[in-house]
Write a protein that holds these residues in place. Structure first.
Motif, PDB file in Angstrom:
ATOM      1  N   LYS A  35       0.840  -1.200   0.000  1.00 23.35           N
ATOM      2  CA  LYS A  35       0.000   0.000   0.000  1.00 23.35           C
ATOM      3  C   LYS A  35       0.872   1.247   0.000  1.00 23.35           C
ATOM      4  O   LYS A  35       0.544   2.242  -0.641  1.00 23.35           O
ATOM      5  N   GLU A  36       1.976   1.178   0.706  1.00 25.74           N
ATOM      6  CA  GLU A  36       2.876   2.327   0.794  1.00 25.74           C
ATOM      7  C   GLU A  36       3.456   2.680  -0.572  1.00 25.74           C
ATOM      8  O   GLU A  36       3.558   3.855  -0.934  1.00 25.74           O
ATOM      9  N   THR A  37       3.815   1.647  -1.340  1.00 20.95           N
ATOM     10  CA  THR A  37       4.355   1.874  -2.677  1.00 20.95           C
ATOM     11  C   THR A  37       3.315   2.505  -3.585  1.00 20.95           C
ATOM     12  O   THR A  37       3.607   3.430  -4.351  1.00 20.95           O
ATOM     13  N   MET A  38       2.091   2.014  -3.484  1.00 21.53           N
ATOM     14  CA  MET A  38       0.998   2.553  -4.300  1.00 21.53           C
ATOM     15  C   MET A  38       0.726   4.009  -3.933  1.00 21.53           C
ATOM     16  O   MET A  38       0.578   4.867  -4.819  1.00 21.53           O
ATOM     17  N   ILE A  39       0.675   4.289  -2.659  1.00 23.58           N
ATOM     18  CA  ILE A  39       0.414   5.660  -2.202  1.00 23.58           C
ATOM     19  C   ILE A  39       1.538   6.597  -2.638  1.00 23.58           C
ATOM     20  O   ILE A  39       1.288   7.731  -3.069  1.00 23.58           O
ATOM     21  N   ASP A  40       2.771   6.130  -2.565  1.00 21.66           N
ATOM     22  CA  ASP A  40       3.910   6.952  -2.995  1.00 21.66           C
ATOM     23  C   ASP A  40       3.799   7.295  -4.481  1.00 21.66           C
ATOM     24  O   ASP A  40       4.117   8.420  -4.898  1.00 21.66           O
ATOM     25  N   SER A  41       3.360   6.330  -5.285  1.00 20.44           N
ATOM     26  CA  SER A  41       3.184   6.572  -6.722  1.00 20.44           C
ATOM     27  C   SER A  41       2.108   7.620  -6.959  1.00 20.44           C
ATOM     28  O   SER A  41       2.258   8.495  -7.823  1.00 20.44           O
ATOM     29  N   LEU A  42       1.037   7.541  -6.193  1.00 20.42           N
ATOM     30  CA  LEU A  42      -0.054   8.509  -6.344  1.00 20.42           C
ATOM     31  C   LEU A  42       0.393   9.903  -5.909  1.00 20.42           C
ATOM     32  O   LEU A  42      -0.020  10.901  -6.507  1.00 20.42           O
ATOM     33  N   LYS A  43       1.231   9.975  -4.901  1.00 12.99           N
ATOM     34  CA  LYS A  43       1.751  11.269  -4.450  1.00 12.99           C
ATOM     35  C   LYS A  43       2.567  11.937  -5.559  1.00 12.99           C
ATOM     36  O   LYS A  43       2.488  13.151  -5.767  1.00 12.99           O
ATOM     37  N   LYS A  44       3.348  11.132  -6.268  1.00 19.55           N
ATOM     38  CA  LYS A  44       4.155  11.671  -7.370  1.00 19.55           C
ATOM     39  C   LYS A  44       3.251  12.190  -8.494  1.00 19.55           C
ATOM     40  O   LYS A  44       3.536  13.230  -9.107  1.00 19.55           O
ATOM     41  N   ILE A  45       2.174  11.463  -8.767  1.00 19.30           N
ATOM     42  CA  ILE A  45       1.225  11.902  -9.793  1.00 19.30           C
ATOM     43  C   ILE A  45       0.583  13.223  -9.377  1.00 19.30           C
ATOM     44  O   ILE A  45       0.439  14.143 -10.191  1.00 19.30           O
ATOM     45  N   ARG A 130      -8.947  21.229  -3.393  1.00 22.83           N
ATOM     46  CA  ARG A 130      -8.027  21.266  -2.262  1.00 22.83           C
ATOM     47  C   ARG A 130      -7.849  22.692  -1.762  1.00 22.83           C
ATOM     48  O   ARG A 130      -7.867  22.949  -0.548  1.00 22.83           O
ATOM     49  N   GLU A 131      -7.705  23.629  -2.689  1.00 23.50           N
ATOM     50  CA  GLU A 131      -7.496  25.016  -2.294  1.00 23.50           C
ATOM     51  C   GLU A 131      -8.755  25.634  -1.708  1.00 23.50           C
ATOM     52  O   GLU A 131      -8.687  26.423  -0.762  1.00 23.50           O
ATOM     53  N   LYS A 132      -9.900  25.259  -2.235  1.00 21.45           N
ATOM     54  CA  LYS A 132     -11.168  25.829  -1.752  1.00 21.45           C
ATOM     55  C   LYS A 132     -11.511  25.345  -0.344  1.00 21.45           C
ATOM     56  O   LYS A 132     -11.967  26.114   0.497  1.00 21.45           O
ATOM     57  N   TYR A 133     -11.280  24.042  -0.104  1.00 14.65           N
ATOM     58  CA  TYR A 133     -11.694  23.438   1.174  1.00 14.65           C
ATOM     59  C   TYR A 133     -10.519  23.081   2.085  1.00 14.65           C
ATOM     60  O   TYR A 133     -10.716  22.445   3.120  1.00 14.65           O
ATOM     61  N   ASN A 134      -9.316  23.473   1.695  1.00 14.85           N
ATOM     62  CA  ASN A 134      -8.121  23.192   2.492  1.00 14.85           C
ATOM     63  C   ASN A 134      -7.996  21.689   2.769  1.00 14.85           C
ATOM     64  O   ASN A 134      -7.767  21.266   3.911  1.00 14.85           O
ATOM     65  N   LEU A 135      -8.147  20.886   1.730  1.00 18.07           N
ATOM     66  CA  LEU A 135      -8.093  19.433   1.870  1.00 18.07           C
ATOM     67  C   LEU A 135      -6.640  18.969   1.974  1.00 18.07           C
ATOM     68  O   LEU A 135      -5.747  19.535   1.359  1.00 18.07           O
ATOM     69  N   ASP A 136      -6.426  17.903   2.742  1.00 15.40           N
ATOM     70  CA  ASP A 136      -5.063  17.393   2.880  1.00 15.40           C
ATOM     71  C   ASP A 136      -4.753  16.360   1.795  1.00 15.40           C
ATOM     72  O   ASP A 136      -5.614  15.963   1.015  1.00 15.40           O
ATOM     73  N   GLU A 137      -3.511  15.936   1.781  1.00 18.96           N
ATOM     74  CA  GLU A 137      -3.031  15.023   0.729  1.00 18.96           C
ATOM     75  C   GLU A 137      -3.778  13.698   0.745  1.00 18.96           C
ATOM     76  O   GLU A 137      -4.044  13.116  -0.310  1.00 18.96           O
ATOM     77  N   GLU A 138      -4.128  13.216   1.913  1.00 20.85           N
ATOM     78  CA  GLU A 138      -4.831  11.943   2.027  1.00 20.85           C
ATOM     79  C   GLU A 138      -6.176  11.984   1.298  1.00 20.85           C
ATOM     80  O   GLU A 138      -6.563  11.021   0.632  1.00 20.85           O
TER      81      GLU A 138
END
Length: 294
Positions: A35-45, A130-138
């Motif tokens: 899961k960590e690898t998948m999440i890291d890939s999504l963060k890069k995207i 994200r900018e409108k609602y101050n959403l986090d990365e998760e």
């Protein structure tokens, strides 16, 4: 991934989860990664999406035919200086879509979601929320995972290729993926996510793909801008309780059928529609170094 919207919705209800949970589980299993690898890939995207969506808000490139130069910068300045008819938030979102399109036209780094021609829609939708609602990365990752699930169903029943299904298959698919992502990011249900995706595709059913000179610039950039608006209004409709009578997988089947019915000239050939206009033909001849037809 399950085959139909009904199956996904029922699975989510039974397991008290969301589309993004199901997608993450399937991606980890099918690709044999953590899961960590998948999440890291999504963060890069997401990093690429954020960068491309802001790249030309305050600067502009100069392309050979100047078909889309400076749209993002001009539109971004417009919402800062005036009160747009549709509001600052929507104009800024469209400016972000322009920015990714301009980045792509100048060989910059983009995330094709799902194609290069429609790459401005997902970043504009996710980053503007994200900018409108101050959403986090998760939360953004959950949205991106949701879009993957929607895209998998589109790919199963229809197509992402403009050459096969018209622009409905490119900008339409991107908008549907973005709409569902926005619903889940804002706390909506899987059913509402599918309703939003369905409404989005219905709004552009039959949309032609007619890029001038075959370049992914004009009218593609306008359809990226209108595509993010399509996604956002469809998200609002679904969250308000408006439902799609036709299930999402059936809408995808219909989109695939309509795409096959489109004339070849308006399926990314650069020959029909706007590409076939006097201006479009002139640019095409210049691009291909062809002599003017008598």
């Amino acid at each position: 991934m399950l085959n139909t919207a009904k199956e996904v919705i029922e699975y989510c209800k039974e397991n008290k989860c969301h589309i993004y949970d199901l997608v993450l589980e399937e991606e980890v299993k099918n690709n044999r990664i953590s899961k960590e690898t998948m999440i890291d890939s999504l963060k890069k995207i997401l990093e690429v999406m954020e960068s491309s969506s802001h790249n030309t808000l305050n600067k502009s490139y100069e392309t050979r035919f100047k078909m889309i130069d400076g749209f993002a910068k001009d539109f971004y300045a417009y919402q800062k200086e005036k009160e747009p008819l549709v509001g600052k938030f929507l104009v800024k979102a469209m400016a972000m879509a322009f920015s990714t399109s301009e980045t792509n036209a100048n060989m910059g780094k983009i995330a094709a979601a799902p194609t290069a021609g429609s790459a401005g829609i997902m970043p504009a939708a996710l980053i503007s929320l994200r900018e409108k609602y101050n959403l986090d990365e998760e939360v953004l990752i959950k949205g991106l995972l949701t879009s993957i699930g929607i895209g998998q169903i589109i790919g199963k029943y229809a197509t992402f290729a403009g050459a096969e299904g018209g622009c409905q298959a490119e900008c339409g698919s991107a908008s549907a993926m973005a709409a569902a992502a926005c619903v889940e990011m804002l706390g909506g249900s899987p059913q509402e996510a599918f309703d939003a995706a369905s409404i989005t595709l219905i709004n552009v059913m039959g949309l032609a793909c007619d890029p001038i000179a075959g370049l992914v610039e004009y009218p593609c950039t306008f359809r990226n801008a209108s595509g993010v608006i399509n996604a956002l209004i469809s998200c609002d409709m679904a969250l308000a309780g408006i439902k799609s009578l036709v299930p999402f997988d059936e809408v995808c089947l219909a989109m695939g059928e309509v795409g096959r019915l489109l004339d070849n000239s308006i399926r990314e050939t650069g020959l029909g529609g706007l590409a076939g206009t006097k201006t479009g033909c002139k640019i095409r001849r210049e691009f291909l170094n062809l002599k003017e037809e008598k």
